[in-house]
Design a protein around this motif. Structure first.
Motif, PDB file in Angstrom:
ATOM      1  N   VAL A  13       0.802  -1.269   0.090  1.00 50.93           N
ATOM      2  CA  VAL A  13       0.184  -0.116   0.015  1.00 50.93           C
ATOM      3  C   VAL A  13       0.995   1.229  -0.054  1.00 50.93           C
ATOM      4  N   VAL A  14       0.300   2.355  -0.368  1.00 44.69           N
ATOM      5  CA  VAL A  14       0.936   3.682  -0.435  1.00 44.69           C
ATOM      6  C   VAL A  14       0.426   4.452   0.835  1.00 44.69           C
ATOM      7  N   PHE A  15       1.527   4.918   1.561  1.00 38.12           N
ATOM      8  CA  PHE A  15       0.994   5.618   2.710  1.00 38.12           C
ATOM      9  C   PHE A  15       1.056   7.224   2.252  1.00 38.12           C
ATOM     10  N   LYS A  16       0.306   8.168   2.510  1.00 36.88           N
ATOM     11  CA  LYS A  16       0.446   9.698   1.795  1.00 36.88           C
ATOM     12  C   LYS A  16       0.178  10.549   3.135  1.00 36.88           C
ATOM     13  N   ASP A  17       1.381  11.230   3.505  1.00 35.49           N
ATOM     14  CA  ASP A  17       1.168  12.146   4.541  1.00 35.49           C
ATOM     15  C   ASP A  17       0.459  13.500   3.944  1.00 35.49           C
ATOM     16  N   MET A  18      -0.840  13.715   4.443  1.00 34.10           N
ATOM     17  CA  MET A  18      -1.437  14.728   3.842  1.00 34.10           C
ATOM     18  C   MET A  18      -1.043  16.441   4.274  1.00 34.10           C
ATOM     19  N   SER A  19      -0.236  16.468   5.288  1.00 30.60           N
ATOM     20  CA  SER A  19       0.235  17.794   5.591  1.00 30.60           C
ATOM     21  C   SER A  19       1.448  18.263   4.744  1.00 30.60           C
ATOM     22  N   ASN A  20       2.078  17.258   4.113  1.00 28.72           N
ATOM     23  CA  ASN A  20       3.318  17.706   3.329  1.00 28.72           C
ATOM     24  C   ASN A  20       3.477  17.044   1.869  1.00 28.72           C
ATOM     25  N   GLY A  21       2.501  15.970   1.500  1.00 31.77           N
ATOM     26  CA  GLY A  21       2.359  15.087   0.339  1.00 31.77           C
ATOM     27  C   GLY A  21       3.312  13.938   0.326  1.00 31.77           C
ATOM     28  N   GLN A  23       4.827  10.363   0.093  1.00 34.19           N
ATOM     29  CA  GLN A  23       4.499   9.343   0.047  1.00 34.19           C
ATOM     30  C   GLN A  23       5.557   8.117   0.148  1.00 34.19           C
ATOM     31  N   PHE A  24       5.160   6.831   0.621  1.00 32.95           N
ATOM     32  CA  PHE A  24       5.896   5.918   0.511  1.00 32.95           C
ATOM     33  C   PHE A  24       5.438   4.575   0.821  1.00 32.95           C
ATOM     34  N   LEU A  25       5.765   3.544   0.031  1.00 33.49           N
ATOM     35  CA  LEU A  25       5.302   2.315  -0.109  1.00 33.49           C
ATOM     36  C   LEU A  25       5.797   1.359   0.786  1.00 33.49           C
ATOM     37  N   SER A  26       4.751   0.715   1.465  1.00 36.70           N
ATOM     38  CA  SER A  26       5.144  -0.496   2.439  1.00 36.70           C
ATOM     39  C   SER A  26       3.886  -1.276   2.346  1.00 36.70           C
ATOM     40  N   LYS A  33     -10.578   2.129   0.276  1.00 36.54           N
ATOM     41  CA  LYS A  33     -11.119   1.883  -1.189  1.00 36.54           C
ATOM     42  C   LYS A  33     -10.272   2.819  -2.254  1.00 36.54           C
ATOM     43  N   GLU A  34      -9.509   3.658  -1.635  1.00 34.66           N
ATOM     44  CA  GLU A  34      -8.770   4.467  -2.717  1.00 34.66           C
ATOM     45  C   GLU A  34      -7.712   3.895  -3.438  1.00 34.66           C
ATOM     46  N   LEU A  46      -4.352   3.318  -1.337  1.00 32.71           N
ATOM     47  CA  LEU A  46      -3.814   4.422  -0.691  1.00 32.71           C
ATOM     48  C   LEU A  46      -4.441   4.707   0.787  1.00 32.71           C
ATOM     49  N   ILE A  47      -3.446   4.911   1.598  1.00 32.52           N
ATOM     50  CA  ILE A  47      -3.909   5.228   3.009  1.00 32.52           C
ATOM     51  C   ILE A  47      -3.272   6.698   3.210  1.00 32.52           C
ATOM     52  N   LYS A  48      -4.187   7.409   3.921  1.00 28.23           N
ATOM     53  CA  LYS A  48      -4.083   8.919   4.049  1.00 28.23           C
ATOM     54  C   LYS A  48      -3.561   8.934   5.374  1.00 28.23           C
TER      55      LYS A  48
END
Length: 83
Positions: A13-21, A23-26, A33-34, A46-48
């Protein structure tokens, strides 16, 4: 290690930090659902995140206050009236 203790359904899954954009894959079992297209051309769930090690003051060394819910503004408005 005991069998049956950990989930078997790990996936990338891709984790995305919404405060600065950032992203990293783990790997994770968290449901989402995204999806998002990653650098390798594949599409991953995608997990925000609201905060990660790239934006947390402990890891960055900066005292940055992240207020995503507007709680600070509500507090200031409430106590400004009493002055």
């Amino acid at each position: 290690m005991k069998k049956g203790l950990h989930p078997e359904s790990y996936r990338f899954v891709v984790f995305k930090d919404m405060s600065n954009g950032h992203q990293f894959l783990s790997r994770s079992t968290s449901p989402t659902k995204e999806t998002v297209k990653w650098e390798d051309g594949n599409e991953y769930p995608l997990i925000k995140l609201e905060i990660s090690n790239m934006s947390h003051p402990f890891f960055t060394g900066q005292n940055v206050l992240v207020d995503t819910a507007g709680r600070i503004d509500k507090f200031k408005k409430r106590y400004e009236k009493k002055k």
